[in-house]
Design a protein around this motif. Structure first.
Motif, PDB file in Angstrom:
ATOM      1  N   GLN A 219       0.812  -1.208   0.000  1.00  0.00           N
ATOM      2  CA  GLN A 219       0.000   0.000   0.000  1.00  0.00           C
ATOM      3  C   GLN A 219       0.853   1.268   0.000  1.00  0.00           C
ATOM      4  O   GLN A 219       0.385   2.335  -0.402  1.00  0.00           O
ATOM      5  CB  GLN A 219      -0.899   0.030   1.254  1.00  0.00           C
ATOM      6  N   ALA A 220       2.087   1.182   0.506  1.00  0.00           N
ATOM      7  CA  ALA A 220       2.845   2.423   0.746  1.00  0.00           C
ATOM      8  C   ALA A 220       4.211   2.404   0.074  1.00  0.00           C
ATOM      9  O   ALA A 220       5.165   2.977   0.594  1.00  0.00           O
ATOM     10  CB  ALA A 220       2.993   2.627   2.260  1.00  0.00           C
ATOM     11  N   LYS A 221       4.287   1.781  -1.091  1.00  0.00           N
ATOM     12  CA  LYS A 221       5.626   1.646  -1.688  1.00  0.00           C
ATOM     13  C   LYS A 221       6.214   2.994  -2.096  1.00  0.00           C
ATOM     14  O   LYS A 221       7.417   3.127  -2.248  1.00  0.00           O
ATOM     15  CB  LYS A 221       5.658   0.660  -2.841  1.00  0.00           C
ATOM     16  N   PHE A 222       5.336   4.024  -2.189  1.00  0.00           N
ATOM     17  CA  PHE A 222       5.864   5.351  -2.510  1.00  0.00           C
ATOM     18  C   PHE A 222       6.844   5.810  -1.419  1.00  0.00           C
ATOM     19  O   PHE A 222       7.785   6.544  -1.680  1.00  0.00           O
ATOM     20  CB  PHE A 222       4.711   6.358  -2.695  1.00  0.00           C
ATOM     21  N   LEU A 223       6.626   5.307  -0.167  1.00  0.00           N
ATOM     22  CA  LEU A 223       7.546   5.693   0.918  1.00  0.00           C
ATOM     23  C   LEU A 223       8.905   5.022   0.725  1.00  0.00           C
ATOM     24  O   LEU A 223       9.955   5.637   0.927  1.00  0.00           O
ATOM     25  CB  LEU A 223       6.955   5.320   2.266  1.00  0.00           C
ATOM     26  N   ASN A 224       8.872   3.756   0.317  1.00  0.00           N
ATOM     27  CA  ASN A 224      10.145   3.069   0.042  1.00  0.00           C
ATOM     28  C   ASN A 224      10.859   3.761  -1.108  1.00  0.00           C
ATOM     29  O   ASN A 224      12.079   3.953  -1.070  1.00  0.00           O
ATOM     30  CB  ASN A 224       9.910   1.607  -0.324  1.00  0.00           C
ATOM     31  N   ASN A 225      10.060   4.113  -2.117  1.00  0.00           N
ATOM     32  CA  ASN A 225      10.679   4.783  -3.260  1.00  0.00           C
ATOM     33  C   ASN A 225      11.264   6.125  -2.822  1.00  0.00           C
ATOM     34  O   ASN A 225      12.327   6.536  -3.280  1.00  0.00           O
ATOM     35  CB  ASN A 225       9.657   4.976  -4.385  1.00  0.00           C
ATOM     36  N   GLY A 226      10.563   6.797  -1.884  1.00  0.00           N
ATOM     37  CA  GLY A 226      11.066   8.064  -1.351  1.00  0.00           C
ATOM     38  C   GLY A 226      12.382   7.842  -0.604  1.00  0.00           C
ATOM     39  O   GLY A 226      13.339   8.614  -0.758  1.00  0.00           O
ATOM     40  N   ALA A 227      12.428   6.765   0.188  1.00  0.00           N
ATOM     41  CA  ALA A 227      13.654   6.478   0.948  1.00  0.00           C
ATOM     42  C   ALA A 227      14.792   6.146  -0.018  1.00  0.00           C
ATOM     43  O   ALA A 227      15.941   6.577   0.172  1.00  0.00           O
ATOM     44  CB  ALA A 227      13.418   5.316   1.906  1.00  0.00           C
TER      45      ALA A 227
END
Ligand code: NAP
Length: 498
Positions: A258-266
């Motif tokens: 659901q939140a892979k945008f956060l991993n991509n951000g990291a």
């Protein structure tokens, strides 16, 4: 009669936490067996240059034993060792400990309803001792069995060889040609320190690691005084930091789907860090991971990347073909002559841990064999059916949250409930039911579906998170809040007490 009420294997923070809980419950006859020559586990064993924790120290400590005097936001290794000594002293644990004694095997005696534990002296001549205890607890750590690389000729090298977990402070690195194999969290801390002394440093990287900036700082004296005189302020700092870690764990690891945008951000943050810190584009390319952020443990550093700008430091990514008495030879035939070989090759979890020594339960069940043959499982990451009166603190699905102390404290509460029930029911034996264990495993497997391990692009990550079969069974795929809730609410009927 047994020799002891409880035998605990391991005098690190996990073993000490278990002992503190048992002492609180009135158990005085504890024996803590430790193969090293002092307490502190990881923080006693590891003392390589640059060693520090990368979970903020307000969080990386027992909540009931805060240390207001941490010098840095991320404590150095020696401070953690001192903290371990302080805890042992304050909770009067040393008198229970024996050092230089290694557990060799443990067997449940069903007739006597106790454990028979065989130990040997580490420095002795094979002298073994057999001790009995009503209860056995293993707190042997996840990262405690150093891994040597399976590279041809590694034993033939005639110079100095050091594994990071067996650091030899007497070795003079000044002016030497040094090779480091491995680029995990340990190497990231060590490499900048070694580079200061080496005449030439070659880093052999197989898989690059994601590295983000480390927001470390000295904790000013007035803040330390504030933490000491107004403990709620340190509790508040712990709560805020804990919430941040929990947020990262829940989003980036558990709910990657659901939140892979956060991993991509990291990952973008780490790439920007790399761009800022490394001048050569080819070196930057080599240092850039090709797997999703979170598939293997990322780390933090401000001085790792800049090391590769230095003229005497080389990043080598061609696979190592062999090691000779004097050189490392890569697959393209290039030889690098070296004086010192540093193995930052991590730890073996899946062959020589889980468990760290042979444990035989009821009806001759071998814990290690059954885990390997029938799959890894342990109720709440603590107990296994068929192994009565046994607590395994380093079990599959036990590690919850990002700070190990979150795991330790949940497990301490688990012990408190089980041993409290034993006392209340005037029982002496406990065993988790197969049904409770199976239901817990089912929950863990279900929850694995949304995690970065299942949904991320992890094929090239290589990490000790995965078993030899490629399953990520080390981390508990729930928030630590949920682990805390579960430990308060699991029905005591999940155990049989007799
Ligand atoms: P690690 O993460 O397992 O890294 C081992 C490294 O050695 C990897 O880069 C690995 O490459 C490489 N390697 C292993 N065998 C090899 C071979 N045969 N040929 C070439 N390369 C090989 O171990 P670690 O760095 O010691 O870290 C372990 C854990 O300790 C960390 O993840 C962390 O949990 C803990 N730690 C914590 C701190 C802290 O601040 N709290 C500090 C240091 C360590 P591959 O990736 O390709 O396998």
């Amino acid at each position: 009669m047994t020799d002891h009420d409880v035998i605990i294997i391991g005098a690190g923070f996990g073993g000490m936490g278990a002992a503190i809980t048992l002492r609180k419950l009135g158990y005085e006859d504890l024996l803590i067996v430790e193969r090293e020559d002092d307490l502190g586990g990881t923080w006693h064993v590891n003392h390589y240059p640059g060693l520090a924790v990368d979970i903020a120290s307000v969080t990386y400590s027992y909540s009931f034993e805060p240390n207001p005097y941490w010098k840095n936001w991320f404590a150095r290794g020696s401070e953690l060792k001192q903290y371990a000594e302080h805890v042992a002293e304050k909770y009067d644990l040393r008198r229970h400990m024996v050092f230089g004694v290694s557990a060799e095997g443990a067997r449940w005696d069903d007739d006597e309803q106790h454990w028979v534990v065989t130990t040997s002296l580490v420095a002795g001549t094979g002298t073994t001792t057999v001790r009995t205890a009503r209860y056995l607890m293993t707190a042997t750590g996840f990262l405690s069995q150093p891994k040597l690389p399976d590279i041809e000729g590694v034993d033939d090298f005639a110079g100095t060889v050091i594994h990071t977990a067996k650091w030899d402070d007497s070795v003079d690195l000044g002016g030497k040609r040094i090779a480091v194999i491995g680029t995990g969290a340990t190497a990231v801390q060590l490499i900048p320190q070694i580079a200061k002394h080496a005449a030439a440093l070659t880093v052999f990287q197989r898989t690059p690691i994601w590295v983000t900036p480390k927001n470390d700082f000295k904790i000013p004296r007035p803040v330390q005084t504030l933490f000491a005189t107004q403990p709620w302020t340190q509790r508040a700092a712990r709560a805020v930091n804990g919430a941040w870690l929990e947020g990262m764990m829940v989003t980036a690891v558990l709910h990657y789907k659901q939140a892979k945008f956060l991993n991509n951000g990291a990952a973008a943050l780490a790439k920007a860090h790399l761009r800022r810190q490394v001048t050569d584009p080819e070196t930057r390319r080599k240092l850039t991971p090709d797997y999703s952020f979170g598939c293997k443990r990322p780390t933090f550093s401000n001085n790792y990347y800049p090391t590769f700008n230095e003229d005497h430091v080389t990043l080598e990514t061609t696979p190592i073909a062999k090691i000779t008495a004097t050189d490392i030879v890569t697959a393209d035939g290039t030889s690098t002559p070296i004086d010192v070989l540093v193995l930052a090759t991590g730890f073996n979890l899946w062959d020589s841990n889980f468990p760290a020594f042979e444990i035989i339960g009821r009806e001759g069940r071998n814990l290690g064999k059954s885990w390997r043959q029938s799959g890894y499982h342990a109720f709440e990451g603590v107990t296994v059916p068929g192994f009565p009166n046994f607590i395994s603190l380093n079990s599959p699905y036990s590690y919850s949250g990002l700070s190990y102390f979150m795991t330790i404290e949940v497990q301490m509460r688990h012990l408190e409930r089980v041993f409290g029930a034993l006392r209340d029911q005037d029982a002496s034996t406990f065993e988790v039911t197969p049904q409770a264990d199976a239901e817990f495993l089912e929950q863990m497997l279900e929850r694995m579906d949304d995690t970065v391990f299942a949904q991320g692009s992890c094929g090239t990550a290589r990490s000790y998170y995965y078993t030899n079969e490629g399953d990520a069974v080390l981390l508990r795929p729930t928030s630590s809040g949920s682990a805390r809730k579960a430990v308060e609410s699991f029905p005591l009927e999940d155990y049989t007490f007799s």
